[in-house]
Design a protein around this motif. Sequence first.
Motif, PDB file in Angstrom:
ATOM      1  N   VAL A  62      18.082  11.292  38.913  1.00  0.00           N
ATOM      2  CA  VAL A  62      16.706  10.818  39.048  1.00  0.00           C
ATOM      3  C   VAL A  62      16.108  11.314  40.363  1.00  0.00           C
ATOM      4  O   VAL A  62      14.971  11.777  40.425  1.00  0.00           O
ATOM      5  N   GLU A  77      17.717  16.121  32.762  1.00  0.00           N
ATOM      6  CA  GLU A  77      18.880  15.748  31.954  1.00  0.00           C
ATOM      7  C   GLU A  77      19.119  16.810  30.878  1.00  0.00           C
ATOM      8  O   GLU A  77      20.259  17.133  30.539  1.00  0.00           O
ATOM      9  N   GLY A  78      18.034  17.358  30.338  1.00  0.00           N
ATOM     10  CA  GLY A  78      18.155  18.439  29.356  1.00  0.00           C
ATOM     11  C   GLY A  78      18.902  19.632  29.938  1.00  0.00           C
ATOM     12  O   GLY A  78      19.767  20.221  29.285  1.00  0.00           O
ATOM     13  N   SER A 110      10.455  15.616  35.090  1.00  0.00           N
ATOM     14  CA  SER A 110      10.862  14.303  34.602  1.00  0.00           C
ATOM     15  C   SER A 110      12.384  14.234  34.538  1.00  0.00           C
ATOM     16  O   SER A 110      13.065  15.262  34.432  1.00  0.00           O
ATOM     17  N   SER A 111      12.914  13.020  34.627  1.00  0.00           N
ATOM     18  CA  SER A 111      14.375  12.862  34.547  1.00  0.00           C
ATOM     19  C   SER A 111      14.881  13.418  33.231  1.00  0.00           C
ATOM     20  O   SER A 111      15.963  13.997  33.161  1.00  0.00           O
ATOM     21  N   ALA A 112      14.085  13.236  32.158  1.00  0.00           N
ATOM     22  CA  ALA A 112      14.524  13.727  30.850  1.00  0.00           C
ATOM     23  C   ALA A 112      14.635  15.246  30.861  1.00  0.00           C
ATOM     24  O   ALA A 112      15.566  15.822  30.301  1.00  0.00           O
ATOM     25  N   GLN A 113      13.678  15.909  31.527  1.00  0.00           N
ATOM     26  CA  GLN A 113      13.744  17.379  31.583  1.00  0.00           C
ATOM     27  C   GLN A 113      14.989  17.841  32.330  1.00  0.00           C
ATOM     28  O   GLN A 113      15.669  18.765  31.908  1.00  0.00           O
TER      29      GLN A 113
END
Lengths: 901, 163
Positions: free
Chosen positions: B55, B69-70, B64-67
Amino acid sequence: MARIEIDGQSYDVQDGDNLLSSCLSLGLDLPYFCWHPAMGSAGACRQCAIIQYKDAEDQRGRLVMACMTPVKEAMRISIDAEQARQFRSDNIELLMTNHPHDCPVCEEGGECHLQDMTVMTGHTFRRYRGRKRTHNNQNLGPFINHEMNRCIACYRCVRFYDEYAGGKDLQVLGMHNNVYFGRFEDGALENEFSGNLVEVCPTGVFTDKTFSARYTRKWDLQTAPSICIHCSLGCNTAPGERYGELRRIINRYHGEINGYFLCDRGRFGYGFVNSQKRIVMPGIKGQTETTAEIAENHFRNLLKYAKSVIGIGSPRASLEANFALRSLVGEANFFLGLEDAEHTLLNAIVEILFNGGIRSPSLRETEQADAVLIMGEDVTHSAPRLALSLRQAVRNASFDMAHKMHIPLWQDAAIRQLGPIRSPLFIASICSTRLDDVATGTYQGSPDDIARFGFAIAHCLDESAAEPVDLSEDEKSLARSIAKALKQAQRPLIVSGTSCLSVAVIQAAYNVAKALPAQDKQLTFTLPECNSLGLAIMNGRPLQQAFDSINDGLADTVVILENDLYRRASHQSVDGFLEKAAHVVVIDNLENQTVGRAELVLPAATFAESEGTLVNNEGRAQRYFPVYPAADPIRGSWQWLTRLENSQWRHHHALTAACASAFPYLAAIVHAAPQTDNIIKGSKIPRQPHRYSGRTAMHANIKVSEPGQPQDMETPFAFSMEGAMAHVQPALLPVIWAPGWNSNQAINKFQQETGGHLRDGDAGARLIKPSGSHLPWFGHIPPAFEPEPGLWRIMSLPHIFGSEELSLQSTPLAERLPDLCVLLNPQDAESLGVDPGDPIEICDPARNFLLKFPVNIEKTLPRGLLGITAGRPEFQPLKFLDQVTLNKANPEQQPNSEAPL
Amino acid sequence: MKEPIEKPDFEGLSLAEIREIKAGMSHYEDKTAASIEALKIIQKHRRWVSDECLVAVAELLEMSSAQLEGVATFYNLIYRQPVGKTVIHYCNSVTCWMLGAEDISERLCRYLNVELGEISADGEYTVLPIVCLGACDHAPVVLVGDKLKLDVTENAVNEIFGR
């Protein structure tokens, strides 16, 4: 055009298109997953394989992916060749290895693209006996269910959510055989268009959580063509009903407006229809039991014995209902029900749209713009679907670049590889907006400053336009660079609207549009409600004059149509008005403060149970139809108003026609939809699909014999499975379905070409014809806003989930409401000594306490302004542009929990 | 309403990490281009990337954290769970699999008394599979830390741990 040969047959298809899109446009069946007409080709799923032959002699050919292969003149291909069929069958067998056998409990079942494609390829027997990979699902908030085990990894969800809609919190995680489409952690999807995942996902990974609560198969839903009533854009929807309850809303394709996508307010804001707050019985003050007949008689007597009756209309009621009220009380006694500022503003917009000589574009047209200036709107919150269109418009520069490099426009990945080449988008707004991430330049200021800035841009474009004085150097140079970008554009678009409640902003927007040299320029305004424009065209008087006429004793009885006056004027003035009026009749569908004050309340049908015509912000009249009959004694507002005695209008279409002939600007509304009730050789269009089940049993708990189906005397539709479906124009189809195509993707079969207009035309009639003339320059430039020490001006900022009256009453949206807080500039917060979260007291300039709320800091909000969420009842004492004083409040008194025993 | 004001500076990262990541960022026009490098920097310091670090790095790179994480979950050599000091990656792609990769993995795990992905009791080792290492002519192969062991036999334990 190009002539190509498919399986020995010759066809003319669009040159440069891809083969998949061409085949579907021709009506041929070819299975696919990752391709989407709005998002282009990805070549990820390998499902649309066909055989392409080298030349006329080639017997062998080679496998190609149709979605990645451009059409070429004299091309020879085969869809039916054995190798192609086998490949497609094998491919789907592989895609399906991990897919669960849960169709009977899956909510996608019956409208599942994966089911359709699996059946189409003939993969009917699973040979795979291995373990299936499984995933944990996430809680994605109140709108969307997540069931990752069903995923076939077509990537459509992230391509829509991230690349198309700009959402960053849903991504693809993991790799090879273990990819996962989800968030970093559990939590509500942040993007305002997340609901489209339900339709974009070809299977049941993302499904509608609001629908889950009371689920029904697609084929058991009763549906009719409808129009979204939650903002002014008029997106087309297909609401579905079962057992007298509205169960869900899905997109209904419209080639000019919403295309394939809706916003989350439009999709999930329907809950108010089923709400506990619905008015289901007429009410007469002081009487306990009331029937429709008694209420009607009471209404009749009130009208008969009144000294004089006035009517207050509504921008959320149909043209017909407003017109019926206007006819009932007389033109001179009809008031639009808008407070002065909004009334003036809408009149100014009507004048500009009809006589300004600049085209107001459809959403599809806004997507073509090669430069955009937004003045005073955060469109994601005031007209959400438009924001999605503008997000596509900024891609036009990369499309132009791709065109130069001979990259077909459907080659999505290749075009995105070109990098962030963006068409200019400039946003002038009160504070930061949700489109700022793709904006070329932004400007924040008070409404007056936004207007001044707009006037400055117009002056840079054309020196004969008025010039504001005393602009800062920064403002001047930004205005010049915006003017330069707009000047170079061939299809520039100016977007403004009512969010700033400022006529000057509207006029400045017109000056900019007028000053643009381009032929193909466009000007659009976002408006507060679904029929704001239609109501404004009706030319009634403002609300304050209605108050005056009662307060001055000119009238004693008032009929209020679908309008909560407490949302429009100060508590005090509405209280005074309603007290003074001897008799108050309210026709509405939900309980509200105004309803609470009425002597007679008549229960009105919602959009889902009634018919009517609405005019969207573009000036397009569209008709919505009842999805299911209103439960007795609820009636359409227009019916309460016309079924008194010897009314001239027995039927809705007669009322529409009368309305059309009463107002020249509304003349075309009769063409908004077919008028006759027997359009196909005496047969009506069935609202229930041919597989509709349980009709004989659904009321068996009440009575065993099957009741007759309710009759619809007003529309071309029947509350039945019986009727004629052949030759119905696609814009009127309640349910999109074609043999073998049970999902919404069946829309391919009803378009002129994939992603294009509906066959036989999109719905609605445009009321605004280009006049050719122009209005003179507007020259009334307001002075710059100067913060006054110790005083703040209220800025009501629209919010997609917090501002609209009816969707606010829908449960799932409540979870997504913005925090109840007020926004302050950081320096202002510092001067007041408040930190984020600290409570602050809001008082009027005479220091009378009004409200107390926690503070949030908004860096982009100019000094001297106090931001609140528009339309939230909690902020009712605060009106836009009011001046207030602020004081740091003492922290809440903590209950003394540690008191000694 | 609008997002609250920014958090304190990248909570959870050390100053050294932040400095190194910022240096990496300066090489690219687009900050997010430094994401793999940033994750490797975190691993250099901590051996693995915790949620908290992810994060913080995402915030630093303005993605973004999701990006992020991807990116993190795409690469085999970015660890999102704690690992031992040395990670032993055995190749399980086609050639190695045919020549006994599964057997090797079992022997190593049995020797270290771990399941795949676990850290050995002494904190030294973790065994994980990996995709093709590009040495199929010497299959089966194992990557021990950053050293490639070729032509591994059923004596894998001896060959790798030298006993």
